[in-house]
Design a protein around this motif. Structure first.
Motif, PDB file in Angstrom:
ATOM      1  N   GLU A  88      -0.312   4.431   7.609  1.00 45.86           N
ATOM      2  CA  GLU A  88      -0.918   3.173   7.187  1.00 45.86           C
ATOM      3  C   GLU A  88      -0.969   2.180   8.341  1.00 45.86           C
ATOM      4  OE1 GLU A  88      -2.765   0.340   4.817  1.00 45.86           O
ATOM      5  OE2 GLU A  88      -2.548   2.520   4.625  1.00 45.86           O
TER       6      GLU A  88
ATOM      7  N   ALA B  12       4.029   8.170   5.566  1.00 45.83           N
ATOM      8  CA  ALA B  12       2.939   7.384   4.993  1.00 45.83           C
ATOM      9  C   ALA B  12       2.870   6.001   5.637  1.00 45.83           C
ATOM     10  CB  ALA B  12       3.123   7.254   3.480  1.00 45.83           C
TER      11      ALA B  12
ATOM     12  N   ASP C 272       2.858   1.683  -3.382  1.00 45.57           N
ATOM     13  CA  ASP C 272       1.990   2.068  -4.502  1.00 45.57           C
ATOM     14  C   ASP C 272       1.806   3.580  -4.595  1.00 45.57           C
ATOM     15  OD1 ASP C 272       1.681  -0.515  -5.301  1.00 45.57           O
ATOM     16  OD2 ASP C 272      -0.293  -0.806  -4.394  1.00 45.57           O
ATOM     17  N   LYS C 273       2.110   4.299  -3.532  1.00 46.02           N
ATOM     18  CA  LYS C 273       1.976   5.758  -3.539  1.00 46.02           C
ATOM     19  C   LYS C 273       3.136   6.435  -4.254  1.00 46.02           C
ATOM     20  CE  LYS C 273      -0.746   5.900   0.717  1.00 46.02           C
ATOM     21  NZ  LYS C 273      -0.863   6.455   2.105  1.00 46.02           N
TER      22      LYS C 273
ATOM     23  N   LYS D   4       0.834  -1.204   0.000  1.00 52.92           N
ATOM     24  CA  LYS D   4       0.000   0.000   0.000  1.00 52.92           C
ATOM     25  C   LYS D   4       0.868   1.254   0.000  1.00 52.92           C
ATOM     26  CE  LYS D   4      -4.129   1.941   0.432  1.00 52.92           C
ATOM     27  NZ  LYS D   4      -4.877   1.752   1.709  1.00 52.92           N
TER      28      LYS D   4
END
Length: 221
Positions: free
Chosen positions: A198, A194, A182-183, A179
């Motif tokens: 998360e 991030a 993917d940013k 996740k």
């Protein structure tokens, strides 16, 4: 012949004469080097901190410019000089920006910074990846991989490995890793921010239980 960069670095070249027949001399770049220190260090602004800790907390070595000279050999005269100048300055700017990112990273997270000149992952063209180890209070440790373009391009930093202790399930950690990667982050600070967000999200929304920080048993009286 020499040219002086605006930042005090020197480019060296030679004048090669071709054979007879009335051909003109060609001026080609044959070498380039930094005459100032090739080591970039962060700046400690606080005078008290500087006195107590004169050693810079972050340092990055600018790699040799031989690869740029080799690539420039395929270009026409003058164009080769422009190429070496442009790419050399770009390399210094990128590494300076990375140094600032790493200095900020160390102020926010428990971090171990490796020297890309020592743990080389060579891809040619002077590009070397760099590994950064970061640990969180949530009992999660990650290995960040910084490519040669970090922190300029999106996706130039990513989580290479994530490890948890104290009860973290590997499947949960891998989902978190995917996740965040993917940013397509450009800097390690925003990537770690991030990651923290998360982890908090999976705990609050998905009901994942965060392992407690181990505590040493107290001594009996």
């Amino acid at each position: 012949y020499t040219w002086k960069f605006a930042n005090g670095r020197i480019l060296t070249a030679s004048n090669n004469s071709s054979g007879g027949g009335g051909a003109k001399d060609s001026f080609r770049v044959v070498s380039a080097k930094l005459v100032t220190s090739s080591v970039l260090t962060d700046t400690l602004l606080d005078q008290e901190e500087l006195e107590s800790n004169p050693t810079p907390t972050v340092s990055i070595t600018i790699p040799p410019l031989d690869d740029l000279v080799a690539l420039a050999a395929n270009l026409e005269p003058v164009q080769d000089l422009r190429f070496v100048l442009r790419e050399s300055l770009a390399r210094v700017r990128i590494l300076s920006a990375r140094m600032n990112e790493l200095a900020m990273l160390r102020t926010k997270y428990l971090t171990k910074i490796t020297d890309p000149a020592k743990n080389k992952v060579l891809y040619g063209f002077g590009g070397e990846d760099q590994e950064i180890f970061c640990s969180l209070g949530s009992q999660v440790t990650v290995v960040l991989r910084l490519t040669a373009d970090c922190p300029i391009l999106k996706g130039s930093v990513y989580i290479q490995r994530i490890v948890g202790c104290g009860g973290w399930e590997d499947s949960v950690l891998q989902r978190i890793k995917t996740k965040v990667n993917d940013k397509r982050m450009s800097g390690p600070v925003e990537l770690m921010d991030a990651l923290v967000e998360e982890i908090d999200r999976v705990v609050q929304e998905d009901g994942v239980k965060m392992p407690k920080t181990p505590v040493l048993p107290s001594r009996r009286k």
